[in-house]
Design a protein around this motif. Structure first.
Motif, PDB file in Angstrom:
ATOM      1  N   LEU A 113       0.835  -1.202   0.000  1.00 19.70           N
ATOM      2  CA  LEU A 113       0.000   0.000   0.000  1.00 19.70           C
ATOM      3  C   LEU A 113       0.873   1.256   0.000  1.00 19.70           C
ATOM      4  CD1 LEU A 113      -2.711  -1.266   2.468  1.00 19.70           C
ATOM      5  CD2 LEU A 113      -2.897  -1.057  -0.019  1.00 19.70           C
ATOM      6  N   ILE A 114       2.005   1.171   0.679  1.00 18.73           N
ATOM      7  CA  ILE A 114       3.048   2.195   0.602  1.00 18.73           C
ATOM      8  C   ILE A 114       4.360   1.454   0.361  1.00 18.73           C
ATOM      9  CG2 ILE A 114       4.317   4.023   1.797  1.00 18.73           C
ATOM     10  CD1 ILE A 114       1.798   4.605   3.432  1.00 18.73           C
ATOM     11  N   GLU A 115       5.021   1.771  -0.734  1.00 16.63           N
ATOM     12  CA  GLU A 115       6.278   1.110  -1.094  1.00 16.63           C
ATOM     13  C   GLU A 115       7.368   1.418  -0.068  1.00 16.63           C
ATOM     14  OE1 GLU A 115       6.860  -0.959  -3.615  1.00 16.63           O
ATOM     15  OE2 GLU A 115       4.960  -0.721  -4.690  1.00 16.63           O
ATOM     16  N   ARG A 116       8.308   0.489   0.066  1.00 20.01           N
ATOM     17  CA  ARG A 116       9.450   0.728   0.953  1.00 20.01           C
ATOM     18  C   ARG A 116      10.171   2.008   0.538  1.00 20.01           C
ATOM     19  NH1 ARG A 116      10.891  -2.969   4.669  1.00 20.01           N
ATOM     20  NH2 ARG A 116       9.961  -5.029   4.475  1.00 20.01           N
ATOM     21  N   GLY A 117      10.527   2.797   1.538  1.00 16.02           N
ATOM     22  CA  GLY A 117      11.213   4.053   1.291  1.00 16.02           C
ATOM     23  C   GLY A 117      10.263   5.233   1.118  1.00 16.02           C
ATOM     24  N   GLN A 118       8.958   4.966   1.031  1.00 18.52           N
ATOM     25  CA  GLN A 118       7.974   6.033   0.826  1.00 18.52           C
ATOM     26  C   GLN A 118       7.149   6.329   2.081  1.00 18.52           C
ATOM     27  OE1 GLN A 118       7.948   7.711  -2.176  1.00 18.52           O
ATOM     28  NE2 GLN A 118       9.758   6.413  -2.424  1.00 18.52           N
ATOM     29  N   LEU A 119       7.365   5.572   3.148  1.00 16.90           N
ATOM     30  CA  LEU A 119       6.597   5.738   4.378  1.00 16.90           C
ATOM     31  C   LEU A 119       6.992   7.023   5.093  1.00 16.90           C
ATOM     32  CD1 LEU A 119       4.490   4.228   6.128  1.00 16.90           C
ATOM     33  CD2 LEU A 119       6.409   3.211   7.365  1.00 16.90           C
ATOM     34  N   ARG A 120       6.014   7.741   5.587  1.00 17.01           N
ATOM     35  CA  ARG A 120       6.272   8.961   6.361  1.00 17.01           C
ATOM     36  C   ARG A 120       5.526   8.865   7.687  1.00 17.01           C
ATOM     37  NH1 ARG A 120       3.354  10.707   1.692  1.00 17.01           N
ATOM     38  NH2 ARG A 120       1.202  11.187   2.207  1.00 17.01           N
ATOM     39  N   PRO A 121       5.961   9.604   8.692  1.00 19.18           N
ATOM     40  CA  PRO A 121       5.279   9.536   9.983  1.00 19.18           C
ATOM     41  C   PRO A 121       3.888  10.143   9.885  1.00 19.18           C
ATOM     42  CG  PRO A 121       6.984  11.236  10.025  1.00 19.18           C
ATOM     43  CD  PRO A 121       7.095  10.534   8.706  1.00 19.18           C
ATOM     44  N   GLY A 122       2.989   9.635  10.713  1.00 24.89           N
ATOM     45  CA  GLY A 122       1.640  10.185  10.732  1.00 24.89           C
ATOM     46  C   GLY A 122       0.620   9.161  11.153  1.00 24.89           C
ATOM     47  N   THR A 123      -0.632   9.556  11.057  1.00 24.80           N
ATOM     48  CA  THR A 123      -1.758   8.696  11.410  1.00 24.80           C
ATOM     49  C   THR A 123      -2.435   8.244  10.121  1.00 24.80           C
ATOM     50  OG1 THR A 123      -2.053   9.866  13.491  1.00 24.80           O
ATOM     51  CG2 THR A 123      -3.919   8.584  12.698  1.00 24.80           C
ATOM     52  N   PHE A 124      -2.749   6.968  10.064  1.00 24.53           N
ATOM     53  CA  PHE A 124      -3.322   6.364   8.866  1.00 24.53           C
ATOM     54  C   PHE A 124      -4.540   5.530   9.241  1.00 24.53           C
ATOM     55  CE2 PHE A 124       1.103   7.158   8.086  1.00 24.53           C
ATOM     56  CZ  PHE A 124       1.135   7.657   6.790  1.00 24.53           C
TER      57      PHE A 124
END
Length: 120
Positions: free
Chosen positions: A54-65
């Protein structure tokens, strides 16, 4: 071969009443901040997973999902499930803090109960 570093997000849906993966479940991913923003949508494959993260490796950012599982249509039509099914949509809200880690958020579900956890 290059390995992409950083975290990503994946999911998996398991039908615990039947002891098998749940294919064909629509999954939506939202980022929740000042506004709720849809990031992506996918269907689970016969193995109960989405074909790509759903989110590719290296594209994750902090936050609420939020992961939103449209489970009602999956259970509709099984003879042992009430019509309409008890669960229609299951929403899981979680927070990402470590963007270097991979977040795997599976849903283990039956027509009458569900559980989840943070995997890797």
């Amino acid at each position: 071969m290059s390995v992409q570093s950083g975290g990503g997000l994946s999911t998996h849906v398991l039908d615990t009443a039947r002891g098998r993966p749940a294919g064909g479940v629509r999954v939506e991913l939202f980022e929740v901040g000042d506004e709720r923003t849809k990031l992506t949508e996918a269907l689970t494959n016969p193995d109960g997973r989405t074909n790509t993260p759903l989110i590719e490796r290296g594209q994750l950012r902090p936050g609420t999902f939020e992961l939103v599982f449209h489970i009602g249509p999956y259970f509709a039509g099984f003879p042992d499930v009430t019509e309409p099914p008890f669960y229609d949509i299951i929403t899981l809200r979680f927070t990402v803090a470590d963007t270097a880690a991979h977040y795997h958020v599976p849903l283990a579900v039956s027509p009458w109960a569900y559980s989840t956890y943070r995997g890797s």
